[in-house]
Structures are given as structure tokens and as C-alpha cells.
Design an enzyme around this catalytic site. Structure first.
Site, PDB file in Angstrom:
ATOM      1  N   SER A 149       0.868  -1.187   0.000  1.00  0.00           N
ATOM      2  CA  SER A 149       0.000   0.000   0.000  1.00  0.00           C
ATOM      3  C   SER A 149       0.899   1.229   0.000  1.00  0.00           C
ATOM      4  CB  SER A 149      -0.841  -0.008   1.283  1.00  0.00           C
ATOM      5  OG  SER A 149      -1.501   1.215   1.464  1.00  0.00           O
ATOM      6  N   TYR A 162      -1.501  -0.676  10.629  1.00  0.00           N
ATOM      7  CA  TYR A 162      -1.604  -0.964   9.184  1.00  0.00           C
ATOM      8  C   TYR A 162      -0.278  -0.587   8.516  1.00  0.00           C
ATOM      9  CZ  TYR A 162      -3.642  -1.132   4.460  1.00  0.00           C
ATOM     10  OH  TYR A 162      -3.911  -1.446   3.147  1.00  0.00           O
TER      11      TYR A 162
HETATM   12  P1  NDP Z   1     -11.410  -5.984  -0.034  1.00  0.00           P
HETATM   13  O1  NDP Z   1     -11.906  -5.829   1.375  1.00  0.00           O
HETATM   14  O2  NDP Z   1     -12.367  -5.768  -1.136  1.00  0.00           O
HETATM   15  O3  NDP Z   1     -10.727  -7.404  -0.219  1.00  0.00           O
HETATM   16  C1  NDP Z   1      -9.991  -8.032   0.798  1.00  0.00           C
HETATM   17  C2  NDP Z   1      -9.878  -9.500   0.470  1.00  0.00           C
HETATM   18  O4  NDP Z   1      -9.095 -10.131   1.485  1.00  0.00           O
HETATM   19  C3  NDP Z   1     -11.228 -10.206   0.426  1.00  0.00           C
HETATM   20  O5  NDP Z   1     -11.272 -11.039  -0.703  1.00  0.00           O
HETATM   21  C4  NDP Z   1     -11.225 -11.043   1.689  1.00  0.00           C
HETATM   22  O6  NDP Z   1     -11.938 -12.265   1.471  1.00  0.00           O
HETATM   23  C5  NDP Z   1      -9.746 -11.336   1.837  1.00  0.00           C
HETATM   24  N1  NDP Z   1      -9.420 -11.736   3.205  1.00  0.00           N
HETATM   25  C6  NDP Z   1      -9.568 -11.031   4.349  1.00  0.00           C
HETATM   26  N2  NDP Z   1      -9.230 -11.785   5.397  1.00  0.00           N
HETATM   27  C7  NDP Z   1      -8.857 -12.999   4.907  1.00  0.00           C
HETATM   28  C8  NDP Z   1      -8.411 -14.202   5.497  1.00  0.00           C
HETATM   29  N3  NDP Z   1      -8.265 -14.338   6.820  1.00  0.00           N
HETATM   30  N4  NDP Z   1      -8.136 -15.248   4.685  1.00  0.00           N
HETATM   31  C9  NDP Z   1      -8.292 -15.140   3.352  1.00  0.00           C
HETATM   32  N5  NDP Z   1      -8.698 -14.028   2.741  1.00  0.00           N
HETATM   33  C10 NDP Z   1      -8.985 -12.971   3.516  1.00  0.00           C
HETATM   34  O7  NDP Z   1     -10.187  -4.962  -0.125  1.00  0.00           O
HETATM   35  P2  NDP Z   1      -9.116  -4.642  -1.292  1.00  0.00           P
HETATM   36  O8  NDP Z   1      -9.393  -5.378  -2.517  1.00  0.00           O
HETATM   37  O9  NDP Z   1      -8.997  -3.182  -1.323  1.00  0.00           O
HETATM   38  O10 NDP Z   1      -7.797  -5.192  -0.577  1.00  0.00           O
HETATM   39  C11 NDP Z   1      -6.886  -6.057  -1.192  1.00  0.00           C
HETATM   40  C12 NDP Z   1      -5.465  -5.689  -0.755  1.00  0.00           C
HETATM   41  O11 NDP Z   1      -5.160  -4.390  -1.255  1.00  0.00           O
HETATM   42  C13 NDP Z   1      -5.250  -5.637   0.755  1.00  0.00           C
HETATM   43  O12 NDP Z   1      -4.014  -6.234   1.072  1.00  0.00           O
HETATM   44  C14 NDP Z   1      -5.196  -4.141   1.044  1.00  0.00           C
HETATM   45  O13 NDP Z   1      -4.434  -3.844   2.180  1.00  0.00           O
HETATM   46  C15 NDP Z   1      -4.559  -3.628  -0.233  1.00  0.00           C
HETATM   47  N6  NDP Z   1      -4.753  -2.207  -0.489  1.00  0.00           N
HETATM   48  C16 NDP Z   1      -6.012  -1.705  -0.729  1.00  0.00           C
HETATM   49  C17 NDP Z   1      -6.187  -0.347  -0.908  1.00  0.00           C
HETATM   50  C18 NDP Z   1      -7.537   0.281  -1.076  1.00  0.00           C
HETATM   51  O14 NDP Z   1      -7.632   1.517  -1.016  1.00  0.00           O
HETATM   52  N7  NDP Z   1      -8.603  -0.482  -1.315  1.00  0.00           N
HETATM   53  C19 NDP Z   1      -5.044   0.578  -0.915  1.00  0.00           C
HETATM   54  C20 NDP Z   1      -3.795  -0.069  -0.666  1.00  0.00           C
HETATM   55  C21 NDP Z   1      -3.661  -1.401  -0.483  1.00  0.00           C
HETATM   56  P3  NDP Z   1     -12.869 -13.026   2.536  1.00  0.00           P
HETATM   57  O15 NDP Z   1     -13.428 -12.000   3.453  1.00  0.00           O
HETATM   58  O16 NDP Z   1     -13.882 -13.684   1.662  1.00  0.00           O
HETATM   59  O17 NDP Z   1     -11.956 -14.012   3.197  1.00  0.00           O
END
Ligand code: NDP
Length: 253
Positions: A149, A162
Site C-alpha cells: 500500500s 496498518y
Molecule cells: P477488499 O476488502 O475488497 O478485499 C480483501 C480480500 O481479502 C477479500 O477477498 C477477503 O476475502 C480477503 N481476506 C480477508 N481476510 C482474509 C483471510 N483471513 N483469509 C483469506 N482471505 C482474507 O479490499 P481490497 O481489494 O482493497 O484489498 C486487497 C489488498 O489491497 C489488501 O491487502 C489491502 O491492504 C490492499 N490495499 C487496498 C487499498 C484500497 O484503497 N482499497 C489501498 C492499498 C492497499 P474473505 O473476506 O472472503 O476471506
């Protein structure tokens, strides 16, 4: 010039929403068979169906990456069912913001266990397979793309843990890159800015309001914008390694 991913296999963690789902679609469109890992299997099943309709190959892996055995099983099932592992997109994550003083410790534990330990478990299980794939046709290179990020580059008041988890992902990625890049396993770091996904929705209501106010009027990135960056990285020719990609919405300061 881009190399397509036909004949290769990618595992995407956190594929049930946001960046992970978009990345799985993008890699499939480039020809990769994709393994979709997350906890919400209904979402993964819908995504796998979309991929199949478009002519791609996808499997659903119910996985909680914070459980080492489940993370390992996701990797092993990918190799057993799809035959190899060329690309790991280590994307699963949570962002729980707010002041550190009096923060619920459970939020810190969740971020460390998902953003850091989950990513490490997947990396550890995947590395032997990536090293093996790096010697094989059709591409003779393999990729691990770790999703960090802007918070992995710049620390801010209200984002302490974070920031800590994402800085750790950056440090791990660079050290690992130096270790395996000579064997054609590319380790890349993608550092998105504000992207319109479900990520902020897991915060307490007062924190959600603060996040909304901070990005008021900013045209956010879409999950597809970041998926496009991931697809760019993994379709470079074997001699080109994009080590790091920091991508902000144009209006984000
Ligand atoms: P979302 O919340 O849309 O997606 C997060 C994903 O992580 C979901 O598919 C969720 O699936 C999965 N997840 C969470 N906990 C678990 C777990 N214990 N085991 C397996 N899967 C898990 O957010 P984003 O798409 O935005 O996030 C994706 C990545 O991008 C993250 O690492 C985030 O930190 C990073 N990021 C996002 C930014 C933003 O502004 N959106 C900016 C910078 C970085 P489920 O709940 O079904 O398990």
C-alpha cells in the site's frame, strides 16, 4: 512487449472481492488458470463461473490465510488440481485504522495475522513451486506479487499498525527478491493508493467517517486499475523485473 500467460497457473488470495477478484479476472484474460482463495466461497464460486463463461479455468479454494495449514493447503491444491504454480498474488488484507491509543488490540492482531502472517504462510508454501516453475516452459520465470500500500511507504497518524504490517511486507519482499531473483522468481511489490473496494467498510463507524472525509472529492482508483498493474508486472518478458509499483489516484496527496 507482453508475454501472455497461456499454460501457466496463478493463485490469488483475497479473490472474493476488490483487487483480488479483479486480478483473477485479469490474469485469466491473459490465459492463466486461476486458483481463487478466500473465506467467502459464494463469492469465489460466482467469480469462477464468470471466468468459465469467458472460456477460462478457475478453481475455488476456501481458505483462511491466517491458518498456516489452510494457506499451505491452498498452495498444494493449486498444484495438485492445476498442475503447477507460476504466479502467486499475495493480496488478502484488512485495513483497520484509527488512533493507536485505546485501539482494540483485536484489530492489531487481525491485521498482523492477515496482512503479514497470512502473506508469509502463502509465500513460504509457494516458494518451492515457484522456483520449480521458473525453470519450466512456457515462460521459464515465476512471479510473487505482494500487495502492500502507499501505507507501506508513508506512515501516517491514525494508521500505525496498518503501516507496520505493510512496511513489513515491503521489507520482506525486497530481502526475498534478492534471494531468489537470480533463479528467475520475480518478487514484486504493488503499493496502491485509495482504491474503491470493500476495504474501509470493516472499520468502526467513526473511523469510516474519517476515511470518507480524507478522500472526499478524490476520484479513487478502481480495483481494475490495480489488476491492470498486476497483469503488467507478470506479463513482462523473463529478463524484465518490475520490482515495485506505487500507484495513487491522481488527486491523492
Ligand atoms: P477488499 O476488502 O475488497 O478485499 C480483501 C480480500 O481479502 C477479500 O477477498 C477477503 O476475502 C480477503 N481476506 C480477508 N481476510 C482474509 C483471510 N483471513 N483469509 C483469506 N482471505 C482474507 O479490499 P481490497 O481489494 O482493497 O484489498 C486487497 C489488498 O489491497 C489488501 O491487502 C489491502 O491492504 C490492499 N490495499 C487496498 C487499498 C484500497 O484503497 N482499497 C489501498 C492499498 C492497499 P474473505 O473476506 O472472503 O476471506
Amino acid at each position: 512487449m507482453a508475454d501472455r500467460l497461456d499454460g501457466t497457473v496463478a493463485l490469488v488470495t483475497g479473490a472474493s472481492s476488490g483487487i483480488g477478484a479483479a486480478a483473477a479476472l485479469a490474469l485469466s484474460a491473459e490465459g492463466a488458470a486461476v486458483a481463487l482463495a478466500a473465506r467467502r466461497t459464494d463469492r469465489l464460486t460466482d467469480l469462477a463461473a464468470r471466468i468459465a463463461v469467458a472460456g477460462g479455468d478457475a478453481i475455488v479454494l476456501e481458505t483462511d490465510v491466517t491458518d498456516e495449514a489452510q494457506a499451505r493447503q491452498a498452495v498444494e491444491r493449486t498444484v495438485d488440481e492445476l498442475g503447477r504454480l507460476d504466479t502467486l498474488v499475495n493480496n488478502a488484507g484488512v485495513m483497520l485504522l484509527g488512533p493507536a491509543v485505546d485501539a482494540p488490540l483485536s484489530e492489531w492482531e487481525r491485521m498482523v495475522s492477515i496482512n503479514l502472517m497470512g502473506l508469509l504462510y502463502c509465500a513460504h508454501a509457494a516458494l518451492p513451486h515457484l522456483l520449480e516453475a521458473a525453470g519450466k516452459q512456457p515462460r521459464r520465470v515465476a512471479d510473487m506479487v505482494n500487495i502492500s500500500s502507499v501505507a507501506g511507504r508513508v506512515a501516517r497518524n491514525g494508521s500505525a499498525v496498518y503501516n507496520a504490517t505493510k512496511h513489513a511486507v515491503g521489507a520482506f519482499s525486497e530481502a526475498l527478491r534478492q534471494e531468489v531473483t537470480g533463479r528467475f522468481v520475480r518478487i514484486s511489490l504493488v503499493e496502491p493508493g485509495a482504491t474503491a473496494t470493500e476495504l474501509a467498510s470493516h472499520n468502526r463507524p467513526e473511523v469510516r467517517t474519517t476515511i470518507q472525509q480524507r478522500f472526499e472529492g478524490v476520484e479513487r482508483l478502481s480495483a481494475e486499475d490495480i489488476a491492470d498493474n498486476i497483469a503488467y508486472i507478470v506479463t513482462r518478458p523473463r529478463h524484465v523485473a518490475v520490482n515495485e509499483m506505487l500507484v495513487r489516484p491522481t488527486q491523492q496527496t
